[in-house]
Enzyme design. Structure first.
Site: not given
Ligand code: C5P
Length: 416
Positions: A227, A296, A306, A322-324, A340, A354, A358
């Site tokens: 990203n 994502d 390679k 995973p969404d941390i 954020f 969001k 979350k």
């Molecule tokens: O990517 P997204 O817009 O959902 O991000 C929103 C928040 O979630 C941010 O604070 C980002 O650091 C966190 N996040 C995360 N793990 C992910 C995607 C996003 O911790 N895989």
């Protein structure tokens, strides 16, 4: 202008002017505030009178201007008269006056009024970029923020000395808008309504875990998915948290930034590594701030070697990471979580979505096209009380305000 003041509840401002070239903007500001039905009592330092006359300010506000603390009863009646003030606003605030405020000096009328106030203080700094970035000024600014003072600006731009950089004061229109918003109780940056001591507003003794930067998901030995993120916002938050007294652990994806002083930095590359590092440190965290732009998706099968071009199409299978942040927020003993959102459109709508999905008490939203790679930024904070726009300023100043807001909510939650 964002709405008119309620005439049923007239407001009273003490407008303090200190000696800088931006003092001319105080004239337009006072005009805009008076137009809003606000009573403006001007108090000028002696130095300010070299930049703008008290006659101008008196004509614009319709009230005699306070200048000399020895003019009658050593300023005592002025101190009493300012007790009716809803707020004191310093426009412009020079580096020298900020230093005085930070150290509680009271050697002229205006600094005495500030020290003796029983109302919020709003400060609009204006100075040359070197003076602004000087360590002493930054220390003083940090002290003001820790004391609950609201800073409006400065911003980056052309300066009176002809140079370009951070330290330019906000325009009168912007100041009037933000002052009115604060007075209307939108609580934009105002933490004084919370029953917290200055110490509680700080981060002393708190463990703060932060993710920052991008993640990099390898496709093969040389290629990957990532990203656009410089890591500047997350690093600024880590630095500000450390300066405010927190123990900081910064889990960082690949960036070109040097490690913030006094923080524990865990360098990671992929989202999976970031997730592991967060899981390892989350138990001791009081506050978790997910600033990282986590990729994502990752490729289902990355290749150790390679991948050779063969002229044809290449199809990659992507699987979600995973969404941390969502994971941390859902933990049984979850720390206070701050998210954020970087969006390219529909900022407010997507940010609130969001925050809800979350289950976050606080989320900071910014426009991706304004934020990525830049040194300054504009944030909107979303919490249960609504939205709180923070004016454009450098990322470190924003980080401090964000942290103090998070700290207030954290302590408020604890005291319930
Ligand atoms: O990517 P997204 O817009 O959902 O991000 C929103 C928040 O979630 C941010 O604070 C980002 O650091 C966190 N996040 C995360 N793990 C992910 C995607 C996003 O911790 N895989």
């Amino acid at each position: 202008m964002r709405g008119m003041m309620q005439q049923t509840n007239p407001k009273h401002i003490v407008l303090g002017i200190t000696g800088g070239i931006a003092a001319y903007k105080a004239a337009e500001l006072s005009r805009l505030l008076v137009k809003q039905g606000i009573t403006v009592q001007v108090a000028m330092t002696d130095a300010a009178t070299h930049f703008i006359t008290s006659a101008t300010m008196q004509a614009l506000t319709g009230r005699p201007v306070l200048v000399d603390q020895w003019q009658d009863d050593k300023g005592i009646s002025h101190i009493q008269s300012t007790h009716a003030a809803d707020t004191i606003v310093i426009v412009p605030a020079t580096a020298d006056f900020i230093a005085k405020l930070a150290h509680g000096l009271a050697d002229d009328l205006l600094s005495t009024l500030c020290l003796a106030r029983n109302c919020p203080l709003i400060v609009a700094p204006a100075m040359n970029k070197q003076m602004w970035s000087n360590a002493a000024t930054q220390r003083n600014v940090q002290q003001l923020i820790a004391d609950g003072v609201t800073l409006l600006g400065p911003v980056s731009g052309i300066q009176a000395c002809g140079e370009e950089g951070m330290g330019r004061m906000l325009e009168a229109e912007e100041l009037a808008r933000d002052i009115v918003a604060l007075l209307q109780g939108s609580e934009t940056l105002d933490r004084t309504s919370l029953p917290l001591t200055p110490r509680e507003r700080g981060l002393d003794g708190l463990n703060i875990l932060i993710t920052a930067g991008p993640t990099y998901e390898a496709i093969d030995a040389v290629r990957g998915i990532t990203n656009r993120s410089s890591g500047k916002m997350g690093y600024a938050i880590a630095q500000a948290a450390q300066e405010l007294g927190a123990e900081v652990t910064l889990v960082s994806g690949p960036t070109a930034l040097s490690h913030p002083y006094g923080t524990l930095v865990v360098d990671v590359t992929s989202a999976a590594e970031m997730f592991d590092a967060v899981k390892k440190h989350v138990d001791s965290a009081d506050i978790f701030i997910g600033v990282a732009a986590v990729a994502d998706y990752r490729v289902a099968q990355s290749s150790a070697q390679k991948i050779k071009k063969n002229g044809g199409n290449l199809t990659l299978e992507l699987v979600p990471n995973p969404d941390i942040l969502a994971y941390v927020a859902a933990l049984p003993n979850a720390p206070f979580c701050v998210g954020f959102a970087a969006e390219s459109e529909n900022l407010r709508e997507y940010a609130e979505q969001k925050r809800r999905s979350k289950k976050l008490p606080l989320l900071a939203a910014n426009l991706a096209q304004q934020a990525i790679g830049a040194d300054d930024n504009e944030l909107i904070l979303f919490d249960d009380a609504g939205e709180h726009p923070l004016p454009r300023t450098d990322k470190l100043a924003l980080a401090r305000v964000l942290l103090l807001h998070a700290s207030s909510l954290y302590h408020k939650g604890k005291s319930k």
